[in-house]
Write a protein that holds these residues in place. Structure first.
Motif, PDB file in Angstrom:
ATOM      1  N   LYS A 143      20.056 -11.247   0.811  1.00  0.00           N
ATOM      2  CA  LYS A 143      18.360 -11.270   1.090  1.00  0.00           C
ATOM      3  C   LYS A 143      17.481 -11.185   0.169  1.00  0.00           C
ATOM      4  O   LYS A 143      16.736 -11.995  -0.261  1.00  0.00           O
ATOM      5  N   TYR A 186       2.266 -22.468   6.436  1.00  0.00           N
ATOM      6  CA  TYR A 186       3.358 -22.708   6.995  1.00  0.00           C
ATOM      7  C   TYR A 186       3.783 -24.200   7.152  1.00  0.00           C
ATOM      8  O   TYR A 186       4.850 -24.897   6.994  1.00  0.00           O
ATOM      9  N   LEU A 192      13.352 -15.276   8.603  1.00  0.00           N
ATOM     10  CA  LEU A 192      14.385 -16.314   8.632  1.00  0.00           C
ATOM     11  C   LEU A 192      15.887 -15.552   8.507  1.00  0.00           C
ATOM     12  O   LEU A 192      16.804 -15.931   8.999  1.00  0.00           O
ATOM     13  N   VAL A 214      13.070 -17.037  -4.526  1.00  0.00           N
ATOM     14  CA  VAL A 214      12.112 -17.886  -3.947  1.00  0.00           C
ATOM     15  C   VAL A 214      10.681 -17.513  -4.316  1.00  0.00           C
ATOM     16  O   VAL A 214       9.714 -18.241  -4.763  1.00  0.00           O
ATOM     17  N   ILE A 217       4.633 -15.685   2.692  1.00  0.00           N
ATOM     18  CA  ILE A 217       5.952 -16.415   2.385  1.00  0.00           C
ATOM     19  C   ILE A 217       7.061 -15.325   2.482  1.00  0.00           C
ATOM     20  O   ILE A 217       8.190 -15.359   3.048  1.00  0.00           O
ATOM     21  N   TYR A 218       6.793 -14.397   2.166  1.00  0.00           N
ATOM     22  CA  TYR A 218       7.738 -13.159   2.249  1.00  0.00           C
ATOM     23  C   TYR A 218       7.836 -12.694   3.688  1.00  0.00           C
ATOM     24  O   TYR A 218       9.007 -12.565   4.039  1.00  0.00           O
ATOM     25  N   ILE A 266      15.350 -13.612  -1.526  1.00  0.00           N
ATOM     26  CA  ILE A 266      13.849 -13.626  -1.582  1.00  0.00           C
ATOM     27  C   ILE A 266      13.257 -13.858  -2.851  1.00  0.00           C
ATOM     28  O   ILE A 266      12.186 -14.085  -3.378  1.00  0.00           O
ATOM     29  N   LEU A 319      10.097 -15.311   4.912  1.00  0.00           N
ATOM     30  CA  LEU A 319      11.695 -15.438   4.602  1.00  0.00           C
ATOM     31  C   LEU A 319      12.390 -14.116   5.488  1.00  0.00           C
ATOM     32  O   LEU A 319      13.577 -14.250   5.658  1.00  0.00           O
TER      33      LEU A 319
END
Length: 542
Positions: free
Chosen positions: A144, A287, A130, A151, A123-124, A148, A127
């Protein structure tokens, strides 16, 4: 539901555990989690109150978990594949098949379905990708890391904030805080500080296997992955990516190897092969699941994506199950003591420092540690070769006895426990691994005939039905122990008239009423006795 309150009237009792040799100490495990008493409830023993007590934040989290589970259950109908999807996305493992979990564990990829640093790292990474197009914007440097950070902690809470994901979140948090204040975080400092914070909150985490595995794996990756990666240089991007996964997988095994042997008594020999496919596939599935939740309001597209996810998980489960079925997929029945684990770590750290620093002192430490490890292990093997024992196991409503002669054992007990199954693996196998034994149909140094166990020094009698009153004994035989099983219809007073016995043992296959009657009778006659159900597994040297 979350927040509901129960009025419980059942009495609480201290937590019991089987206390079989080499077995899992459930009481100690619970005590590390600050749980000391248990009670078994019937419908009459509790009442649901009208009052509730809850925290708004956790109400939101549980509501979100319920919504995600409903989405997965709607678009991934197959229960086996859906259970893996639930575990992979939010750590919900209630629906997982036990045999499937065993296959994941045996092949060295259990980390895929246990929410931990792997998932958080995925997930890190997502992000970071993105935010990558906006990396030159001024606001990105502040927004950012904060975004993060929020999240990652949201994901941590959503998955239940269990210990593995919590420590990974704390570690990533230090990295993000360092980025926010313009300081590059040192991985070793972040690792040490996250461990310090967790142990400050709960010192008993130090004895948690998950805590030990997590930090051993991360430390091992940080120390060795770069050096292992340099072993092979590949220009092809696909091959380079595959080798990178291999390097990380191999490095993670170095410091976790002693723990794997100590806790699981086996080494997954094909862990590299399994991880090469399973880890990237798990990332793709994770994902895809995130995207499925985001587009769940579009039934047509969500339905198509759900079928794709189901097929991906089916392929991953099939691959892992096939690897697990191979006869050489694991090196089984391994056993290490705590002191052996310590010396093995001394060898690993010493040899690793020697390879990195090229200094003779770490090599000397490694050599000394290895010598002590081999010496202790040889002594243990010699002791096991000379051992003659009887073990009466504590298994509720079942009779199980092992006669041990050196490295061999003969099993006496219920036919159900001869087959592979949970009871055998949980209660019997740990003791057999501890004693390094393999099954035999007969033993050389111990005789078993007509329920009589005879060795060079001792004689025991196993009574599983009763004593035929028509049988006459010329003189009172001397017995070192009489073992009563399966509700044997006999009284201790009668046994005293025909045997000179030094010890009476009854196991957990006898009813509670029968055990209590024998206990009262033994107390009134001043006879020595041992109740397996109350004291745990019985061991006697023969």
């Amino acid at each position: 539901n979350y927040g509901s309150q129960l009025l419980v009237t059942a009495s609480m009792a201290p937590i019991e555990f089987a206390n079989n040799p080499g077995g899992f100490n459930y009481r100690e495990y619970c005590s590390f989690k600050h749980i000391y008493y248990q009670g078994f409830l019937s419908v009459k023993d509790f009442k649901l109150l009208n009052t509730t007590k809850s925290v708004l934040l956790f109400q939101i989290i549980y509501h979100a978990r319920a919504n995600i589970l409903s989405i997965l259950r709607k678009y991934i109908p197959n229960p086996i594949q859906r259970s893996v999807a639930e575990a992979l996305l939010i750590g919900y493992r209630n629906d997982l098949d036990k045999e499937l979990v065993r296959a994941y564990s045996n092949t060295g990829v259990i980390h895929i379905i246990v929410i931990a640093g792997l998932h958080l790292g995925m997930i890190y990474t997502l992000l970071l990708l993105l935010f990558n197009p906006f990396k030159n914007r001024k606001w990105c440097k502040t927004v950012k890391p904060i975004f993060i950070f929020l999240v990652l902690w949201g994901f941590c809470l959503l998955t239940g904030a269990n210990t593995p994901i919590l420590r990974s979140t704390i570690m990533f948090s230090f990295i993000l805080i360092g980025e926010l204040i313009g300081k590059k975080a040192n991985t070793f400092n972040s690792l040490a500080l996250s461990a310090f914070c967790i142990l400050l909150i709960d010192p008993f985490s130090l004895f948690d296997a998950g805590f030990q595995f997590s930090y051993a794996a991360v430390l091992s990756i940080v120390l060795f992955s770069e050096y292992i990666h340099r072993w092979i240089y590949l220009q092809n991007k696909i091959l380079h990516f595959i080798w990178n996964i291999c390097a990380v997988t191999i490095s993670a095994q170095i410091l976790t190897l002693p723990l794997v042997i100590y806790y699981f008594h086996r080494i997954p020999t094909l862990f590299v092969v399994t991880n090469i496919l399973a880890v990237p596939l798990a990332g793709l599935i994770l994902y895809s699941e995130i995207f499925l939740v985001l587009i769940s309001f579009l039934p047509l597209f969500a339905g198509i994506l759900g079928k794709v996810i189901e097929q991906l998980i089916w392929g991953m489960n099939g691959f892992i199950s096939n690897i697990n079925s191979l006869p050489f997929s694991g090196w089984k029945s391994l056993q290490l003591s705590v002191i052996e684990v310590i010396f093995l770590y001394g060898f690993l750290f010493g040899i690793s420092l020697w390879m990195i620093q090229k200094s003779y002192r770490p090599f000397l430490v490694a050599l000394i540690s290895l010598l002590f490890f081999v010496f202790i292990r040889c002594i243990d093997f010699i002791k096991k070769e000379r051992k003659q024992q009887i073990i009466v196991y504590n298994i509720d409503r079942h009779s199980a006895i092992d006669l041990i002669d050196g490295r061999s054992f003969l099993f006496i007990g219920d036919s159900l426990l001869r087959d592979n199954g949970f009871l055998k693996d949980f209660h019997l196998v740990p003791a057999r691994i501890l004693n390094r034994t393999t099954i035999r149909n007969e033993l050389i140094g111990i005789s078993f005939y007509n329920n009589i166990v005879t060795s060079n020094k001792k004689t025991l009698l196993i009574i599983d039905k009763g004593i035929d009153s028509n049988i006459k004994f010329g003189s009172k035989p001397n017995l070192d122990a009489i073992i009563l099983t399966n509700n044997a219809t006999v009284s201790l007073k009668y046994l005293q008239t025909i045997f000179n016995c030094h010890n009476y043992v009854w196991d957990a296959s006898n009813s509670k009423t029968r055990r209590m009657n024998w206990k009262k009778e033994a107390d009134s006659l001043s006879l020595p006795y041992y109740s397996v159900a109350d004291k745990g597994g019985f061991i006697m040297n023969l």
